[in-house]
Design a protein around this motif. Structure first.
Motif, PDB file in Angstrom:
ATOM      1  N   VAL A 115      -8.636  -1.125   3.792  1.00 38.33           N
ATOM      2  CA  VAL A 115      -7.138  -0.553   3.423  1.00 38.33           C
ATOM      3  C   VAL A 115      -7.001   0.653   3.269  1.00 38.33           C
ATOM      4  CG1 VAL A 115      -4.807  -0.130   1.671  1.00 38.33           C
ATOM      5  CG2 VAL A 115      -6.445  -2.565   1.847  1.00 38.33           C
ATOM      6  N   THR A 116      -6.252   1.378   4.365  1.00 39.85           N
ATOM      7  CA  THR A 116      -6.391   2.841   4.401  1.00 39.85           C
ATOM      8  C   THR A 116      -5.372   4.124   3.997  1.00 39.85           C
ATOM      9  OG1 THR A 116      -8.057   2.195   6.274  1.00 39.85           O
ATOM     10  CG2 THR A 116      -7.540   4.755   6.283  1.00 39.85           C
ATOM     11  N   LEU A 117      -6.069   5.034   3.669  1.00 40.26           N
ATOM     12  CA  LEU A 117      -4.140   5.930   2.806  1.00 40.26           C
ATOM     13  C   LEU A 117      -4.893   7.314   3.878  1.00 40.26           C
ATOM     14  CD1 LEU A 117      -5.012   3.379   0.357  1.00 40.26           C
ATOM     15  CD2 LEU A 117      -2.962   4.586  -0.181  1.00 40.26           C
ATOM     16  N   GLY A 118      -4.224   7.759   4.037  1.00 47.72           N
ATOM     17  CA  GLY A 118      -4.138   9.158   4.007  1.00 47.72           C
ATOM     18  C   GLY A 118      -4.270  10.048   5.667  1.00 47.72           C
ATOM     19  N   CYS A 119      -5.083  10.960   6.390  1.00 46.34           N
ATOM     20  CA  CYS A 119      -5.178  10.963   7.195  1.00 46.34           C
ATOM     21  C   CYS A 119      -6.274  11.074   8.022  1.00 46.34           C
ATOM     22  CB  CYS A 119      -5.282  12.407   7.073  1.00 46.34           C
ATOM     23  SG  CYS A 119      -7.175  13.110   6.687  1.00 46.34           S
ATOM     24  N   SER A 165      -2.482   5.909  -3.625  1.00 45.11           N
ATOM     25  CA  SER A 165      -4.730   5.531  -3.645  1.00 45.11           C
ATOM     26  C   SER A 165      -4.396   4.272  -5.081  1.00 45.11           C
ATOM     27  CB  SER A 165      -5.704   6.647  -3.567  1.00 45.11           C
ATOM     28  OG  SER A 165      -5.005   6.819  -2.432  1.00 45.11           O
ATOM     29  N   VAL A 166      -4.110   4.778  -6.097  1.00 46.00           N
ATOM     30  CA  VAL A 166      -4.585   3.998  -6.788  1.00 46.00           C
ATOM     31  C   VAL A 166      -3.196   2.804  -7.040  1.00 46.00           C
ATOM     32  CG1 VAL A 166      -3.674   4.054 -10.051  1.00 46.00           C
ATOM     33  CG2 VAL A 166      -4.377   6.493  -9.280  1.00 46.00           C
ATOM     34  N   ASP A 167      -2.065   2.958  -6.535  1.00 47.84           N
ATOM     35  CA  ASP A 167      -1.294   2.065  -6.069  1.00 47.84           C
ATOM     36  C   ASP A 167      -2.054   0.774  -5.394  1.00 47.84           C
ATOM     37  OD1 ASP A 167       0.938   3.073  -8.247  1.00 47.84           O
ATOM     38  OD2 ASP A 167       1.778   4.001  -6.495  1.00 47.84           O
ATOM     39  N   ALA A 168      -2.309   1.308  -4.348  1.00 52.05           N
ATOM     40  CA  ALA A 168      -3.038  -0.066  -3.101  1.00 52.05           C
ATOM     41  C   ALA A 168      -4.089  -0.844  -4.255  1.00 52.05           C
ATOM     42  CB  ALA A 168      -3.583   0.966  -2.416  1.00 52.05           C
ATOM     43  N   LEU A 169      -5.052   0.626  -4.432  1.00 56.32           N
ATOM     44  CA  LEU A 169      -5.997  -0.267  -5.919  1.00 56.32           C
ATOM     45  C   LEU A 169      -5.410  -1.392  -6.114  1.00 56.32           C
ATOM     46  CD1 LEU A 169      -7.803   2.931  -6.342  1.00 56.32           C
ATOM     47  CD2 LEU A 169      -9.230   0.319  -4.969  1.00 56.32           C
ATOM     48  N   LEU A 170      -4.439  -0.551  -7.763  1.00 54.80           N
ATOM     49  CA  LEU A 170      -4.101  -1.964  -8.327  1.00 54.80           C
ATOM     50  C   LEU A 170      -3.238  -3.612  -7.422  1.00 54.80           C
ATOM     51  CD1 LEU A 170      -2.213   0.344 -10.862  1.00 54.80           C
ATOM     52  CD2 LEU A 170      -4.307  -0.553 -11.130  1.00 54.80           C
ATOM     53  N   GLU A 171      -2.617  -3.271  -5.975  1.00 54.92           N
ATOM     54  CA  GLU A 171      -1.798  -3.993  -5.605  1.00 54.92           C
ATOM     55  C   GLU A 171      -3.428  -5.101  -5.202  1.00 54.92           C
ATOM     56  OE1 GLU A 171       0.376  -4.548  -1.499  1.00 54.92           O
ATOM     57  OE2 GLU A 171       0.471  -2.766  -2.304  1.00 54.92           O
ATOM     58  N   ALA A 172      -4.408  -4.181  -4.475  1.00 51.75           N
ATOM     59  CA  ALA A 172      -6.198  -5.746  -4.432  1.00 51.75           C
ATOM     60  C   ALA A 172      -5.895  -6.202  -5.954  1.00 51.75           C
ATOM     61  CB  ALA A 172      -5.952  -4.061  -3.371  1.00 51.75           C
ATOM     62  N   ASN A 173      -6.094  -5.410  -6.509  1.00 53.44           N
ATOM     63  CA  ASN A 173      -6.324  -5.830  -7.852  1.00 53.44           C
ATOM     64  C   ASN A 173      -5.499  -7.349  -8.331  1.00 53.44           C
ATOM     65  OD1 ASN A 173      -8.194  -6.193 -10.225  1.00 53.44           O
ATOM     66  ND2 ASN A 173      -6.639  -5.310 -11.203  1.00 53.44           N
ATOM     67  N   ASP A 174      -4.323  -7.379  -7.980  1.00 49.71           N
ATOM     68  CA  ASP A 174      -3.371  -9.010  -8.524  1.00 49.71           C
ATOM     69  C   ASP A 174      -3.736  -9.918  -7.114  1.00 49.71           C
ATOM     70  OD1 ASP A 174      -2.008  -6.807 -10.499  1.00 49.71           O
ATOM     71  OD2 ASP A 174      -0.830  -5.934  -8.598  1.00 49.71           O
ATOM     72  N   LEU A 175      -4.753  -9.518  -6.586  1.00 50.50           N
ATOM     73  CA  LEU A 175      -5.043 -10.600  -5.869  1.00 50.50           C
ATOM     74  C   LEU A 175      -5.760 -11.690  -5.849  1.00 50.50           C
ATOM     75  CD1 LEU A 175      -5.002  -9.021  -2.225  1.00 50.50           C
ATOM     76  CD2 LEU A 175      -2.985 -10.349  -3.149  1.00 50.50           C
ATOM     77  N   LYS A 176      -6.577 -10.851  -6.643  1.00 51.82           N
ATOM     78  CA  LYS A 176      -7.972 -11.653  -7.594  1.00 51.82           C
ATOM     79  C   LYS A 176      -7.422 -13.089  -8.572  1.00 51.82           C
ATOM     80  CE  LYS A 176     -10.226  -7.881  -9.200  1.00 51.82           C
ATOM     81  NZ  LYS A 176     -10.775  -7.257  -9.869  1.00 51.82           N
ATOM     82  N   VAL A 196     -10.547  -0.061  -0.774  1.00 53.97           N
ATOM     83  CA  VAL A 196      -9.302   0.800  -0.247  1.00 53.97           C
ATOM     84  C   VAL A 196     -10.070   2.187  -0.227  1.00 53.97           C
ATOM     85  CG1 VAL A 196      -7.465   1.499  -1.197  1.00 53.97           C
ATOM     86  CG2 VAL A 196      -7.927  -1.166  -1.911  1.00 53.97           C
ATOM     87  N   ASN A 197      -9.552   2.467   0.892  1.00 53.51           N
ATOM     88  CA  ASN A 197     -10.037   4.282   2.037  1.00 53.51           C
ATOM     89  C   ASN A 197      -8.953   5.157   0.636  1.00 53.51           C
ATOM     90  OD1 ASN A 197     -11.334   5.834   2.209  1.00 53.51           O
ATOM     91  ND2 ASN A 197     -11.787   5.586   4.774  1.00 53.51           N
ATOM     92  N   THR A 198      -9.232   5.916  -0.440  1.00 48.85           N
ATOM     93  CA  THR A 198      -8.776   6.696  -0.618  1.00 48.85           C
ATOM     94  C   THR A 198      -8.346   7.965  -0.624  1.00 48.85           C
ATOM     95  OG1 THR A 198      -9.924   7.142  -2.330  1.00 48.85           O
ATOM     96  CG2 THR A 198      -8.762   5.278  -3.158  1.00 48.85           C
ATOM     97  N   CYS A 199      -7.532   8.309  -0.912  1.00 48.21           N
ATOM     98  CA  CYS A 199      -6.616   9.850  -0.444  1.00 48.21           C
ATOM     99  C   CYS A 199      -6.576  11.015  -1.961  1.00 48.21           C
ATOM    100  CB  CYS A 199      -5.353  10.016   0.485  1.00 48.21           C
ATOM    101  SG  CYS A 199      -5.099  11.818   0.874  1.00 48.21           S
ATOM    102  N   ALA A 214       0.935  13.288  -5.046  1.00 51.52           N
ATOM    103  CA  ALA A 214       1.514  11.664  -4.578  1.00 51.52           C
ATOM    104  C   ALA A 214       0.939  10.596  -3.689  1.00 51.52           C
ATOM    105  CB  ALA A 214       2.611  12.048  -3.796  1.00 51.52           C
ATOM    106  N   ALA A 215      -0.074  11.157  -3.233  1.00 47.29           N
ATOM    107  CA  ALA A 215      -1.857  10.585  -2.545  1.00 47.29           C
ATOM    108  C   ALA A 215      -2.380  10.351  -2.825  1.00 47.29           C
ATOM    109  CB  ALA A 215      -2.334  11.678  -1.039  1.00 47.29           C
TER     110      ALA A 215
END
Length: 490
Positions: A10-14, A60-71, A47-50, A55-56
């Motif tokens: 999962v890629t965020l940022g530039c 990134s934190v939101d993406a990590l938490l969202e992925a964690n919810d899948l566990k 999760v490839n964070t920015c 805001a970025a």
């Protein structure tokens, strides 16, 4: 036969992060992992964070938490953070976000498969202690290439790879695995930055500037063209410095024509240019070389002299306007975009008015506006003359409104122009969309073609601009364009 291991990136940022993710994907695939698109279908979500601005980092934190919810609800067993935020904060991020099963820095990339397997097996890989990566390479640019092999440089994997690591597509293939089928791809030109802008923390975690070898850039571009890529975008923290550590600050001027000659490629775009480092020869190449987009992603940041000096930058409104006049005298249709920071410590109403004067005269195609906020470890964070948050927010809203109006006006100026559109989306319901030479992916708007008959993704179409929708253009394919696009698709 044991079940295959699966991983999703999962890629965020530039765009630089996108390149890094595809290198990680190449390393993982070479070691037997199956790449899947959705995190819920993967054993491990990476999760490839920015880590650029608040805001970025929140995204990134939101993406990590969202992925964690899948566990516990699907296949996902582990969530791992990589990228700039992971590199910048290391142990601190791991302690603040226990939902992440691992926080890996750039030094872990070469062994990414082993790291993920350890985490998947329930083991713990200690998060790194962040360090100033500018200190990993010699101060003198001329001495850096000899030390480069000892430093982790994401996106710099050599193209001439040891046996067993290169993907199956051939000996010229880079250690990279494409994560989508888009007709455009980014190529790392360099990494790091030697500039010391007072608001920017990037050099501390990306390191000092170091160029890739021209042969690696060329060979990776050839490989991408073989995969069907029609446009490449050269990315780094500062492309105008390319070659200074290789003994030739004008190396970009000689590399660009070679890239333009790569079979199958239709367009080459250069991003991340520093106004203070622009030179006549580079402007000439960017405005006159076939297949090189006359596109200028210029990092102005502000135009009031006192603010720029506080930022540790150079220039002023009139010099910036002269630079734009020079560019447009050579290529009237050239595309120009930039980003700006408002509410910088000490910024006065007169400074803001000066920025507005520049914006009104610059005729920019795309404008990004950010409100100032302190970044950990930067010089500006220590300044005393900070503006109230309400003042920063008001100025951000004010300049953003102006920017939206101005880019719409600039789009209207292009009505009647002929543009070469790279088709990127074909949908019976939504229509056919692409980008002109003045539009970079994701950031600069797009072109809606009034007719999509016979077109497919990756075709280059000549079209006349007949209308606008904000920053976006509406264009009518010219007579005979189908024959042209058929030729471009071969």
């Amino acid at each position: 036969m044991p079940e295959r291991r699966t991983v999703a990136l999962v890629t965020l940022g530039c765009a630089r992060n996108e390149v890094d993710s595809e290198e990680l994907a190449g390393r993982l695939e070479a070691d037997g992992w199956d790449l899947v698109e959705d995190a819920e279908d993967a054993d491990v979500a990476v999760v490839n964070t920015c880590g650029f601005v608040d805001a970025a980092k929140k995204d990134s934190v939101d993406a990590l938490l969202e992925a964690n919810d899948l566990k516990g609800h699907g296949r996902t067993q582990a969530v791992v953070a990589v990228g700039c935020m992971a590199e910048r904060y290391g142990k601190e991020l791991a302690e603040a976000l226990p939902e992440a099963d691992g926080v890996l820095g750039f030094d872990d990339y070469a062994n990414i498969s082993d790291r993920l397997q350890t985490i998947l097996n329930g083991g713990i890989h200690a998060s790194h202690t962040p360090r100033d990566r500018r200190k990993l390479l010699p101060i003198s640019p001329a001495e850096r290439q000899e030390s480069a092999a000892e430093v982790a440089l994401p996106g710099h994997a050599p193209v001439d790879l040891p046996e067993g690591l290169a993907p199956a597509s051939g000996p010229r293939a880079p250690l990279r695995r494409r994560l989508d089928g888009a007709p455009v791809a980014s190529v790392k030109l360099a990494s790091g930055c030697d500039r010391r802008c007072s608001f920017c923390a990037i050099p501390s975690f990306r390191g000092s500037f170091i160029s890739r070898r021209p042969s690696d850039v060329l060979n990776e571009t050839r490989w991408l063209a073989e995969q069907g890529v029609k446009e490449i975008m050269l990315v780094s923290e500062n492309n105008t410095s390319y070659g200074k550590d290789l003994g030739d600050i004008r190396l970009l001027e000689s590399l660009l024509p070679e890239l333009a000659e790569v079979d199958g490629l239709e367009r080459v775009r250069v991003s991340y240019l520093q106004p203070a480092e622009m030179r006549p020869g580079l402007i000439d190449v960017l405005t006159s070389t076939p297949k090189i987009a006359p596109y200028f992603d210029l990092s102005f940041q502000h135009s009031a002299p006192d603010v720029l000096r506080a930022m540790r930058r150079f220039g002023d409104t009139d010099r910036f306007l002269e630079l734009l006049d020079t560019i447009r005298s050579k290529a009237p249709q050239a595309g120009v975009r930039s980003n700006f920071i408002v509410g910088f410590p000490g910024e006065t109403e007169a400074d803001l008015a000066e920025l507005e004067r520049f914006l009104n005269g610059a005729r920019l195609d795309a404008i990004g506006v950010f409100g100032y906020s302190d970044e950990d470890g930067t010089e500006a964070a220590t300044y005393d003359n900070k503006l109230d948050e309400d003042v920063v927010a008001e100025r951000l809203a004010r300049v953003s409104r102006l920017a939206e109006e101005l880019v719409s006006q600039r789009a209207e100026e292009r009505v009647g122009e002929t543009v070469h559109v790279l088709v990127e989306s074909v949908d019976p319901a939504e229509g056919v969309y692409g980008r002109g030479a003045h539009q970079a992916p994701e950031t600069d708007g797009q072109v809606l073609l009034t007719s999509g008959e016979g077109l497919s993704i990756g075709r280059m179409v000549e079209a006349k601009v007949v209308g606008t929708e904000g920053v976006d253009l509406v264009a009518e394919p010219l007579q005979g364009m189908l024959a042209c696009s058929e030729e471009a698709g071969r």
